[in-house]
Design a protein around this motif. Structure first.
Motif, PDB file in Angstrom:
ATOM      1  N   GLU A  12      13.754  22.215  -9.566  1.00  0.00           N
ATOM      2  CA  GLU A  12      12.671  22.670  -8.697  1.00  0.00           C
ATOM      3  C   GLU A  12      11.693  23.552  -9.468  1.00  0.00           C
ATOM      4  OE1 GLU A  12      11.842  21.790  -5.644  1.00  0.00           O
ATOM      5  OE2 GLU A  12      13.467  20.318  -5.712  1.00  0.00           O
ATOM      6  N   ASP A  13      12.230  24.376 -10.377  1.00  0.00           N
ATOM      7  CA  ASP A  13      11.350  25.222 -11.177  1.00  0.00           C
ATOM      8  C   ASP A  13      10.447  24.381 -12.080  1.00  0.00           C
ATOM      9  OD1 ASP A  13      12.357  27.489 -10.035  1.00  0.00           O
ATOM     10  OD2 ASP A  13      13.732  27.970 -11.690  1.00  0.00           O
ATOM     11  N   GLN A  14      11.010  23.318 -12.670  1.00  0.00           N
ATOM     12  CA  GLN A  14      10.210  22.444 -13.525  1.00  0.00           C
ATOM     13  C   GLN A  14       9.136  21.712 -12.723  1.00  0.00           C
ATOM     14  OE1 GLN A  14      13.557  20.247 -15.216  1.00  0.00           O
ATOM     15  NE2 GLN A  14      13.049  21.044 -17.261  1.00  0.00           N
ATOM     16  N   ILE A  15       9.523  21.262 -11.554  1.00  0.00           N
ATOM     17  CA  ILE A  15       8.543  20.591 -10.689  1.00  0.00           C
ATOM     18  C   ILE A  15       7.424  21.553 -10.325  1.00  0.00           C
ATOM     19  CG2 ILE A  15       8.200  19.632  -8.374  1.00  0.00           C
ATOM     20  CD1 ILE A  15      10.931  18.276  -8.686  1.00  0.00           C
ATOM     21  N   ALA A  16       7.795  22.766  -9.981  1.00  0.00           N
ATOM     22  CA  ALA A  16       6.780  23.772  -9.640  1.00  0.00           C
ATOM     23  C   ALA A  16       5.877  24.072 -10.825  1.00  0.00           C
ATOM     24  CB  ALA A  16       7.454  25.050  -9.158  1.00  0.00           C
ATOM     25  N   ASP A  17       6.405  23.900 -12.037  1.00  0.00           N
ATOM     26  CA  ASP A  17       5.624  24.158 -13.252  1.00  0.00           C
ATOM     27  C   ASP A  17       4.769  22.959 -13.643  1.00  0.00           C
ATOM     28  OD1 ASP A  17       4.850  25.878 -15.329  1.00  0.00           O
ATOM     29  OD2 ASP A  17       6.274  24.956 -16.723  1.00  0.00           O
ATOM     30  N   GLY A  18       4.871  21.855 -12.883  1.00  0.00           N
ATOM     31  CA  GLY A  18       3.997  20.708 -13.115  1.00  0.00           C
ATOM     32  C   GLY A  18       4.604  19.535 -13.833  1.00  0.00           C
ATOM     33  N   TRP A  19       5.919  19.542 -14.089  1.00  0.00           N
ATOM     34  CA  TRP A  19       6.529  18.436 -14.824  1.00  0.00           C
ATOM     35  C   TRP A  19       6.647  17.199 -13.936  1.00  0.00           C
ATOM     36  CZ3 TRP A  19       7.066  18.227 -19.911  1.00  0.00           C
ATOM     37  CH2 TRP A  19       7.042  19.428 -20.623  1.00  0.00           C
ATOM     38  N   ARG A  20       6.269  16.040 -14.515  1.00  0.00           N
ATOM     39  CA  ARG A  20       6.318  14.768 -13.802  1.00  0.00           C
ATOM     40  C   ARG A  20       6.669  13.655 -14.790  1.00  0.00           C
ATOM     41  NH1 ARG A  20       5.592  18.241 -10.610  1.00  0.00           N
ATOM     42  NH2 ARG A  20       4.093  18.371  -8.891  1.00  0.00           N
ATOM     43  N   LEU A  21       7.026  12.491 -14.243  1.00  0.00           N
ATOM     44  CA  LEU A  21       7.198  11.287 -15.048  1.00  0.00           C
ATOM     45  C   LEU A  21       5.833  10.609 -15.165  1.00  0.00           C
ATOM     46  CD1 LEU A  21      10.544   9.858 -13.638  1.00  0.00           C
ATOM     47  CD2 LEU A  21      10.178  11.041 -15.807  1.00  0.00           C
ATOM     48  N   ALA A  22       5.387  10.393 -16.391  1.00  0.00           N
ATOM     49  CA  ALA A  22       4.025   9.906 -16.627  1.00  0.00           C
ATOM     50  C   ALA A  22       3.770   8.546 -15.994  1.00  0.00           C
ATOM     51  CB  ALA A  22       3.750   9.844 -18.131  1.00  0.00           C
ATOM     52  N   ARG A  65      10.383  10.775  -5.638  1.00  0.00           N
ATOM     53  CA  ARG A  65      11.837  10.899  -5.582  1.00  0.00           C
ATOM     54  C   ARG A  65      12.446  10.878  -6.987  1.00  0.00           C
ATOM     55  NH1 ARG A  65      12.396   6.854  -3.069  1.00  0.00           N
ATOM     56  NH2 ARG A  65      13.179   5.381  -4.617  1.00  0.00           N
ATOM     57  N   HIS A  66      11.845  10.054  -7.885  1.00  0.00           N
ATOM     58  CA  HIS A  66      12.337  10.000  -9.260  1.00  0.00           C
ATOM     59  C   HIS A  66      12.114  11.330  -9.975  1.00  0.00           C
ATOM     60  CE1 HIS A  66      12.073   5.736  -8.256  1.00  0.00           C
ATOM     61  NE2 HIS A  66      12.881   5.499  -9.281  1.00  0.00           N
ATOM     62  N   ASP A  67      10.990  11.992  -9.676  1.00  0.00           N
ATOM     63  CA  ASP A  67      10.749  13.311 -10.268  1.00  0.00           C
ATOM     64  C   ASP A  67      11.827  14.299  -9.841  1.00  0.00           C
ATOM     65  OD1 ASP A  67       8.382  12.598 -11.602  1.00  0.00           O
ATOM     66  OD2 ASP A  67       7.170  12.951  -9.806  1.00  0.00           O
ATOM     67  N   ARG A  68      12.186  14.279  -8.567  1.00  0.00           N
ATOM     68  CA  ARG A  68      13.192  15.225  -8.066  1.00  0.00           C
ATOM     69  C   ARG A  68      14.558  14.947  -8.681  1.00  0.00           C
ATOM     70  NH1 ARG A  68      11.068  18.567  -4.644  1.00  0.00           N
ATOM     71  NH2 ARG A  68       9.304  17.997  -3.318  1.00  0.00           N
ATOM     72  N   ARG A  69      14.795  13.690  -9.052  1.00  0.00           N
ATOM     73  CA  ARG A  69      16.064  13.355  -9.704  1.00  0.00           C
ATOM     74  C   ARG A  69      16.051  13.730 -11.184  1.00  0.00           C
ATOM     75  NH1 ARG A  69      16.910   7.201  -7.325  1.00  0.00           N
ATOM     76  NH2 ARG A  69      17.351   7.777  -5.164  1.00  0.00           N
ATOM     77  N   THR A  70      14.864  13.937 -11.741  1.00  0.00           N
ATOM     78  CA  THR A  70      14.729  14.184 -13.174  1.00  0.00           C
ATOM     79  C   THR A  70      14.588  15.666 -13.501  1.00  0.00           C
ATOM     80  OG1 THR A  70      13.625  12.029 -13.392  1.00  0.00           O
ATOM     81  CG2 THR A  70      13.404  13.568 -15.241  1.00  0.00           C
ATOM     82  N   GLU A 115       0.839  -1.182   0.000  1.00  0.00           N
ATOM     83  CA  GLU A 115       0.000   0.000   0.000  1.00  0.00           C
ATOM     84  C   GLU A 115       0.885   1.248   0.000  1.00  0.00           C
ATOM     85  OE1 GLU A 115      -3.193  -0.021  -0.223  1.00  0.00           O
ATOM     86  OE2 GLU A 115      -3.419  -2.183  -0.122  1.00  0.00           O
ATOM     87  N   PRO A 116       0.470   2.344  -0.649  1.00  0.00           N
ATOM     88  CA  PRO A 116       1.273   3.569  -0.612  1.00  0.00           C
ATOM     89  C   PRO A 116       1.273   4.160   0.782  1.00  0.00           C
ATOM     90  CG  PRO A 116      -0.841   3.961  -1.664  1.00  0.00           C
ATOM     91  CD  PRO A 116      -0.750   2.488  -1.445  1.00  0.00           C
ATOM     92  N   PRO A 117       2.419   4.728   1.221  1.00  0.00           N
ATOM     93  CA  PRO A 117       2.484   5.327   2.548  1.00  0.00           C
ATOM     94  C   PRO A 117       1.872   6.712   2.548  1.00  0.00           C
ATOM     95  CG  PRO A 117       4.546   5.671   1.438  1.00  0.00           C
ATOM     96  CD  PRO A 117       3.684   4.863   0.496  1.00  0.00           C
ATOM     97  N   PRO A 118       1.438   7.207   3.706  1.00  0.00           N
ATOM     98  CA  PRO A 118       1.008   8.606   3.766  1.00  0.00           C
ATOM     99  C   PRO A 118       2.180   9.508   3.440  1.00  0.00           C
ATOM    100  CG  PRO A 118       1.224   7.673   5.974  1.00  0.00           C
ATOM    101  CD  PRO A 118       1.388   6.537   5.021  1.00  0.00           C
ATOM    102  N   SER A 119       1.882  10.648   2.786  1.00  0.00           N
ATOM    103  CA  SER A 119       2.967  11.528   2.357  1.00  0.00           C
ATOM    104  C   SER A 119       2.500  12.964   2.402  1.00  0.00           C
ATOM    105  CB  SER A 119       3.407  11.162   0.929  1.00  0.00           C
ATOM    106  OG  SER A 119       4.265  12.128   0.411  1.00  0.00           O
ATOM    107  N   ALA A 120       3.448  13.855   2.597  1.00  0.00           N
ATOM    108  CA  ALA A 120       3.138  15.287   2.556  1.00  0.00           C
ATOM    109  C   ALA A 120       4.011  15.947   1.514  1.00  0.00           C
ATOM    110  CB  ALA A 120       3.374  15.920   3.928  1.00  0.00           C
ATOM    111  N   ALA A 121       4.148  15.266   0.387  1.00  0.00           N
ATOM    112  CA  ALA A 121       5.084  15.742  -0.631  1.00  0.00           C
ATOM    113  C   ALA A 121       4.459  16.729  -1.588  1.00  0.00           C
ATOM    114  CB  ALA A 121       5.646  14.544  -1.414  1.00  0.00           C
ATOM    115  N   GLY A 122       3.386  17.373  -1.185  1.00  0.00           N
ATOM    116  CA  GLY A 122       2.788  18.376  -2.063  1.00  0.00           C
ATOM    117  C   GLY A 122       1.343  18.062  -2.343  1.00  0.00           C
TER     118      GLY A 122
END
Length: 658
Positions: A109-119, A101-106, A25-32
């Motif tokens: 921070e500006d890209q993440i804030a702009d909504g970029w993710r691994l599909a 975590r994979h998103d942060r490696r890819t 099961e996925p753990p609880p998270s506060a990653a945004g």
């Protein structure tokens, strides 16, 4: 199992992998925003992809990558959607998605804030708008199916050559001159190619492109046409036929189209269509004509949408059940419908697309998937190929839910298959208010036993957000599962008495009524507050029985397969629900009524149109085509009707799990 290992633990990737497979099961998270979201396997999620401008409704919990793949939206990837290649880039333009975590490696921070993710790591737990970057380079591999990757090596090959003119001193034949120039392929010409060869060579100043399919020379084209080669993959279903136009240069879909099988007037299932050929000597020819007309119209539709000439389609692949394949080829299907259920052939010779009524290149080849049995056909072989059932060491259960339900089970070493006669309930057939999954069909149902008023007691999800007109297969399963959950249906599948309902579920008791000869029903939707029951959308006691028979046949099938391999239901690590209906079936509802083993819903995966995905794979990779052929020897087929204990086991499975 504890997750408290701290950041950067060497176990992180293993744990993440288990979670993606639904084993943790996925753990609880506060990653945004949106982090830690969970679902119960119910409802539908809307995904909108730009710049394609296409919107799809998908089951909750699937990855954006898989949802895009099923619907012909090309997202770059080389790892098959496992989060390792970090190429499946999308931007979440509306809605939100947790940051992994994979998103942060890819991304920065500006890209993440702009909504970029691994599909592949974005789960569809709520409506999302997504921007998909165009593929700017030719990918090394094309990812298709459920987590499957193939190396791009299609059977269709092109070679551009510039030949020397013949002279009195060099009197090699035109064919030999071409063979000498194309030294990495063995060119075995067909008659069409030989007819064109002398004229095309001389009109193009001996600068031509040789076109081969599996080293058969099917054409010689003037100039350099190496950048244009296409193929069409078909899923020939009893109800729905899907066609996907593929660009063989990049391995990506160009266009996707679907339509109802034009054989529908002859019946909604294979048995009625077989019966039609037995009662009317002209029916076989008409059914063959209708099947070919369906394929031809779909081909024209995807070609028009993609702006592609029919002459650049050099191969087609088709996955269909044994009856649909026989009818398409004009073969008498009667032996498939009567004991001992014998096919004319398990595999097929080399065919041309023109043999199937498809108007593409005159030399185009047609690949038809082999079948394991009369009721486990080429569509299931294609699905097993796409899902990698023959490559995985886990215990995996594959169920293609439909009128004839095909089931496959792998323990990592062996694969066994069977077919269960589920009947037409899942297609809305034999259901009083049943209909196909079209606008106005109720597809999601939630009952609130603690509601304060009738309006709040029932929540409906309706296709097209239209006025409810009926109930489709997924809505049927939801309705029965919800009635079992709130206690209005007992274990035997009987609606409880009005008195018992008023005492235990007063908020819903007023929706119990009778129709006709006193048959009890549960009203799902009233068009007006005082509408008579016959004008309402309702679920009848007879409908419940139809679903019970269907689910009992299916659960008997997978129970016997589990026993055949000596594994228990709790050993199953993944259940794949395949086909159009399986894609929209609520996992939690399927578990609640006993349609699938009682497992965590995250182990139950909506696999999408894996038959169509398998058809794509054999067009993109000659190796995968060989793998499909090899399944004939590797997979065992078990005939349920030959089991003396089938009827007793079937009766045991009729009750709903407590």
């Amino acid at each position: 199992m504890s997750d408290e290992r701290g950041p950067g633990s060497p176990f992180d990737d293993v744990v993440d992998g288990l979670r993606r497979e639904g084993l943790l099961e996925p753990p609880p998270s506060a990653a945004g925003p949106g982090a830690g979201e969970s679902h119960e396997g119910t409802g539908r999620v809307q995904l909108t992809f730009e710049p394609a401008g296409r919107t799809f409704r998908v089951p909750p919990g699937v990855s954006v990558f898989d949802a895009a793949s099923w619907n012909g939206i090309a997202i770059d990837s080389t790892c098959g959607g496992h989060g390792t290649c970090r190429k499946c880039l999308v931007r979440v333009s509306s809605g939100s998605a947790p940051v992994t975590r994979h998103d942060r490696r890819t991304f920065s921070e500006d890209q993440i804030a702009d909504g970029w993710r691994l599909a592949c790591l974005v789960r569809a737990t709520h409506d999302l708008g997504l921007e998909v970057p165009p593929l700017v380079t030719r990918p090394k591999a094309s990812t298709v199916g459920v987590g499957r990757q193939v190396i791009l090596r299609p059977g269709v090959q092109k070679r551009y050559v510039e030949l020397t003119d013949p002279t009195l001193a060099d009197q090699r034949t035109d064919l030999q001159r071409l063979r000498d120039a194309v030294d990495d392929l063995t060119l075995n010409p067909d008659l069409h190619a030989l007819r064109r060869l002398p004229t095309v060579l001389r009109q193009s100043d001996f600068k031509v492109t040789a076109v081969t399919v599996d080293e058969v020379l099917i054409d010689v084209e003037p100039g350099d046409t190496t950048g244009s080669r296409h193929a069409i993959a078909y899923d020939l279903g009893t109800t729905t036929v899907v066609a996907t136009l593929l660009d063989l240069e990049t391995g990506t879909p160009v266009a996707v189209a679907s339509m109802l099988n034009k054989q529908q007037p002859f019946g909604g299932d294979v048995i009625t269509r077989i019966s039609a050929t037995m009662m009317d000597p002209d029916a076989l020819g008409r059914l063959t004509q209708l099947a070919r007309q369906t394929l031809s119209e779909l081909a024209q539709e995807v070609l028009d949408e993609g702006g592609i000439s029919p002459q650049s389609v050099y191969e087609v692949a088709l996955a269909g059940n044994a009856t649909m394949t026989a009818l398409l080829l004009g073969i008498d299907p009667e032996p498939l419908g009567v004991a001992p259920f014998i096919q004319v052939s398990a595999d097929w010779p080399v065919l041309h697309a023109s043999d199937l009524g498809i108007d593409v290149h005159p030399g185009a080849r047609a690949t038809i998937f082999p079948a394991l049995g009369a009721y486990v056909g080429g569509d299931i072989v294609a699905g097993m190929l796409a899902s990698g059932l023959d490559r995985d060491k886990r215990v995996r259960l594959f169920i293609d839910v439909g009128t004839n339900c095909e089931i496959a089970l792998s323990d990592g070493e062996r694969i066994v298959t069977t077919a269960a006669p589920a009947g037409p309930a899942f297609e809305g057939g034999a259901i009083r208010c049943g209909m196909r999954a079209a606008d106005g069909a109720i597809e999601v149902i939630t009952l609130n036993a603690g509601a304060s008023g009738d309006d709040e007691a029932v929540t409906l999800g309706v296709i097209g957000d239209a006025e409810p007109r009926g109930i489709c297969g997924s809505g049927l399963v939801d309705a029965v599962a919800e009635l079992v959950r709130v206690g209005l249906l007992d274990e035997s599948g009987r609606l409880i008495s009005d008195e018992a309902a008023a005492a235990s579920v007063p908020a819903l008791a007023g929706r119990l009524a009778t129709v006709g000869d006193g048959e009890r029903v549960f009203i799902l939707h009233r068009p007006t507050p005082d509408a008579p029951t016959v004008e309402c959308v309702y679920l009848s006691q007879r409908d419940v029985r139809e679903l019970q028979f269907a689910k009992a046949a299916i659960s008997t099938g997978w129970t016997l397969l589990l026993e055949e391999l000596g594994v228990s239901p709790r050993d199953v690590q993944q259940v794949l629900l395949a086909g159009s209906f399986g894609s929209y079936l609520s996992p939690s509802s399927a578990v609640r009524i006993g349609l699938v083993p009682k497992l965590p819903v995250l182990r139950i995966v909506s696999a999408g149109n894996v038959a169509g995905e398998g058809a794509k794979m054999v067009l993109l990779s000659a190796r995968e085509r060989a793998g499909a052929d090899a399944m004939l020897a590797e997979v065992a087929y078990i005939e349920l009707s030959d089991r003396p204990d089938f009827n007793d086991r079937f009766i045991d499975q009729l009750a709903f799990p407590v």
